[in-house]
Design a protein around this motif. Structure first.
Motif, PDB file in Angstrom:
ATOM      1  N   ALA A 176      66.799  94.811 139.242  1.00 30.19           N
ATOM      2  CA  ALA A 176      66.960  96.108 138.286  1.00 30.19           C
ATOM      3  C   ALA A 176      68.073  96.396 137.942  1.00 30.19           C
ATOM      4  N   ALA A 177      69.145  96.090 138.741  1.00 30.65           N
ATOM      5  CA  ALA A 177      70.533  96.529 138.371  1.00 30.65           C
ATOM      6  C   ALA A 177      70.945  95.742 137.335  1.00 30.65           C
ATOM      7  N   GLY A 178      70.579  94.308 137.265  1.00 32.43           N
ATOM      8  CA  GLY A 178      70.875  93.331 136.210  1.00 32.43           C
ATOM      9  C   GLY A 178      70.322  93.741 134.926  1.00 32.43           C
ATOM     10  N   ALA A 179      69.125  94.059 135.040  1.00 28.85           N
ATOM     11  CA  ALA A 179      68.270  94.532 133.805  1.00 28.85           C
ATOM     12  C   ALA A 179      68.910  95.930 133.437  1.00 28.85           C
ATOM     13  N   PHE A 180      68.788  96.798 134.270  1.00 24.39           N
ATOM     14  CA  PHE A 180      69.299  98.296 133.917  1.00 24.39           C
ATOM     15  C   PHE A 180      70.610  98.302 133.229  1.00 24.39           C
ATOM     16  N   GLY A 181      71.720  97.390 133.928  1.00 25.02           N
ATOM     17  CA  GLY A 181      73.038  97.500 133.499  1.00 25.02           C
ATOM     18  C   GLY A 181      73.184  96.921 132.413  1.00 25.02           C
ATOM     19  N   GLY A 182      72.333  95.875 131.732  1.00 26.10           N
ATOM     20  CA  GLY A 182      72.602  95.345 130.529  1.00 26.10           C
ATOM     21  C   GLY A 182      72.122  96.372 129.364  1.00 26.10           C
ATOM     22  N   GLN A 305      74.152  91.483 125.636  1.00 24.27           N
ATOM     23  CA  GLN A 305      73.708  92.382 126.908  1.00 24.27           C
ATOM     24  C   GLN A 305      72.161  92.738 127.025  1.00 24.27           C
ATOM     25  N   LEU A 306      71.329  92.709 125.943  1.00 22.33           N
ATOM     26  CA  LEU A 306      70.129  92.959 125.733  1.00 22.33           C
ATOM     27  C   LEU A 306      69.377  91.654 126.215  1.00 22.33           C
ATOM     28  N   MET A 307      69.766  90.637 125.951  1.00 19.86           N
ATOM     29  CA  MET A 307      69.105  89.259 126.215  1.00 19.86           C
ATOM     30  C   MET A 307      69.096  88.935 127.846  1.00 19.86           C
ATOM     31  N   THR A 308      70.093  89.709 128.555  1.00 23.22           N
ATOM     32  CA  THR A 308      70.129  89.484 129.902  1.00 23.22           C
ATOM     33  C   THR A 308      68.976  90.232 130.939  1.00 23.22           C
ATOM     34  N   VAL A 309      68.281  91.057 129.886  1.00 21.88           N
ATOM     35  CA  VAL A 309      67.399  91.864 130.633  1.00 21.88           C
ATOM     36  C   VAL A 309      65.940  91.233 131.228  1.00 21.88           C
ATOM     37  N   PRO A 310      65.528  90.379 130.175  1.00 22.06           N
ATOM     38  CA  PRO A 310      64.070  89.681 130.515  1.00 22.06           C
ATOM     39  C   PRO A 310      64.217  88.797 131.821  1.00 22.06           C
ATOM     40  N   PRO A 311      65.163  87.922 131.871  1.00 23.71           N
ATOM     41  CA  PRO A 311      65.234  87.086 133.501  1.00 23.71           C
ATOM     42  C   PRO A 311      65.277  88.019 134.379  1.00 23.71           C
ATOM     43  N   TYR A 312      66.210  89.008 134.436  1.00 21.36           N
ATOM     44  CA  TYR A 312      66.004  89.845 135.670  1.00 21.36           C
ATOM     45  C   TYR A 312      64.758  90.716 135.722  1.00 21.36           C
ATOM     46  N   ALA A 313      64.036  90.687 134.743  1.00 19.77           N
ATOM     47  CA  ALA A 313      62.594  91.548 135.072  1.00 19.77           C
ATOM     48  C   ALA A 313      61.701  90.492 135.749  1.00 19.77           C
TER      49      ALA A 313
END
Length: 487
Positions: A176-182, A305-313
């Motif tokens: 969540a930190a990875g997704a939220f951080g992005g 920054q936004l494209m890092t969110v889906p892999p973390y989800a």
């Protein structure tokens, strides 16, 4: 007549006596008790770890927001700034766990949070590379106690095969930190130039300030251990104690320095340490460099920054699912082996093709394979260490050694190797392969040792293990004849 181990206090003697006179909860009452504990502990612990992971990995987002240009960072300077965090992080882990075992979690955990939140704030006002290195080192020292401390803390509330799912939910906060951080970094970048501060400075300042505020609240919110928890009734507290004693067969939980040396000399803990470094190094590599990897697939800074969110989800989903299934089947090794293979496949896709979509798909496999194993490897090691003092040291040793992989991760992806990073992907595949091989060996050994102890019981303990027999062997920990390893 129950035998009491030597040096047991009057209070502990009373606890043993009361536990034996206590009537156990039925299945419905037990589920209600576990839900009560879950709601009181896990969401808040997960939030603390989200803040911790966010504050150590936000330098990857700050890099895309102008950090390197403003501080004139060149060559390997950025890699050194990543790596310097980890030796200090590792140094703090065993002393921190002993401090938390010796004193109160509700004081120790919030205190180290205040310290690392302040360090994150300071990173937002550094003006040169040397200051950045100094603050990153201090950040590592302050953060070092949280992950091993919380994982040990969870083992003091739940039975062995209830810990994995809770640890997975707790650690899913890292995804969540990875997704939220992005997402957060993308929004904070709009503050670029406000009050004469750059976007990367605002990332550190805002996220550090949030940690400090939450840390102050944690002094009043965190609980210590079940025997003093205000949200539990007296009967609840007795039942938690009874369940833990039954699960761990009355192993000694007192604080003795001899258990520290037992942990240091245990080859199984060292084996788990090498399994862990083969997982943590790829973990940190992915978390620190995923924005850079995605950017080099052809996306702009803000879009990356936004494209890092889906892999973390996706990783978050697999993290929780794996923890739940592993607890349900009361196994760890087979799931760790499977997840490592998925992670290896993700990095093979980075190497095997130039197709941008396939390589981006590979980041999903990599995240879904690596992140679930972080909580599972700690749960597996913790399940197989008898006695809470030895377990606190063993978990800290494991997590500390694993986090040395963070030093390696800082130098895995070098600018000169971009945009393909063939060498970096190869290093990560090698580490995951090593971890997989050692998991196979440990699972084989645990199965064989359990079979040996079962055979010994059939030959020598026809009537089974009585309570007084187990209490008499309490100081032997996982070497006690009644102890069985999780496979």
């Amino acid at each position: 007549m129950v035998k009491i181990p030597p040096n047991t206090s009057d209070q502990e003697c009373k606890g043993i006596t009361e536990t034996h006179s206590h009537i156990r909860y039925d299945e419905k009452a037990t589920r209600r008790l576990l839900r009560k504990i879950d709601l009181a502990l896990i969401p808040f612990l997960a939030f603390l770890y989200l803040l911790s992971f966010l504050d150590r990995s936000n330098i990857g987002n700050a890099r895309l927001a102008g950090l390197e240009e403003d501080l004139r960072i060149k060559g390997l300077d950025y890699n050194v700034a990543l790596a310097i965090f980890f030796p200090f992080y590792v140094f703090a882990e065993i002393p921190s766990n002993l401090m938390m075992k010796r004193f109160r979690p509700s004081i120790w955990i919030p205190s180290i949070m205040v310290a690392w939140g302040a360090m994150c704030l300071l990173m937002g006002i550094v003006h040169n590379y040397g200051s950045l290195l100094a603050v990153r080192a201090a950040l590592g020292l302050a953060e070092g106690g949280l992950f091993p401390g919380i994982t040990f803390y969870i083992t003091m509330w739940y039975r062995r095969h209830e810990c994995g799912f809770r640890m997975a939910v707790f650690f899913s906060a890292a995804t969540a930190a990875g997704a939220f951080g992005g997402l957060m970094a993308r929004g904070i970048m709009e503050l670029d130039g406000a009050r004469s501060l750059s976007a990367w400075q605002w990332i550190f300042i805002i996220e550090g300030a949030i940690t400090v505020v939450v840390a102050i609240a944690a002094y009043f919110i965190m609980y210590d251990y079940p025997d003093t928890a205000r949200f539990l009734t007296k009967e609840d507290r007795r039942e938690v104690q009874r369940r833990l004693e039954e699960d761990r067969s009355f192993l000694d939980d007192t604080f003795h320095l001899s258990y520290f040396w037992d942990a240091v000399r245990d080859w199984k803990i060292w084996m788990h340490m090498f399994i862990t470094i083969g997982i943590y190094s790829p973990l940190y590599t992915l978390s620190l460099f995923l924005p850079t990897i995605v950017k080099n697939l052809g996306y702009k800074n803000s879009q990356a920054q936004l494209m890092t969110v889906p892999p973390y989800a996706v990783a978050c989903f697999f993290c929780i699912l794996t923890g739940w299934v592993a607890d349900r089947h009361r196994q760890r090794g087979i799931y760790m082996i499977s997840c490592n293979i998925i992670g290896i496949l993700g990095f093979i896709l980075q190497l095997a093709t130039k197709n941008t979509r396939v390589r981006y798909l590979g980041t999903f496999f990599a995240a879904a394979g690596i992140y679930p194993n972080v909580s599972q490897t700690v749960a597996w090691n913790g399940n197989n260490i008898g006695g809470s003092t030895k377990r606190s040291v063993g978990i800290a040793m494991q997590v500390g050694f694993g986090n040395l992989g963070g030093v390696l991760s800082g130098f895995t992806y070098l600018n000169k190797d971009g945009p393909d990073y063939t060498q970096g992907h190869g290093i990560v595949i090698s580490l995951l392969s090593m971890s997989t091989f050692l998991c196979v060996f440990m699972r084989w050994w645990c199965v064989r040792e359990n079979q040996r102890r079962d055979a010994s019981d059939r030959a020598n303990m026809a009537s089974g293990w009585r309570t007084e027999d187990m209490v008499a062997e309490a100081r032997k920990g996982d070497k006690a004849g009644f102890f069985r390893y999780t496979i």
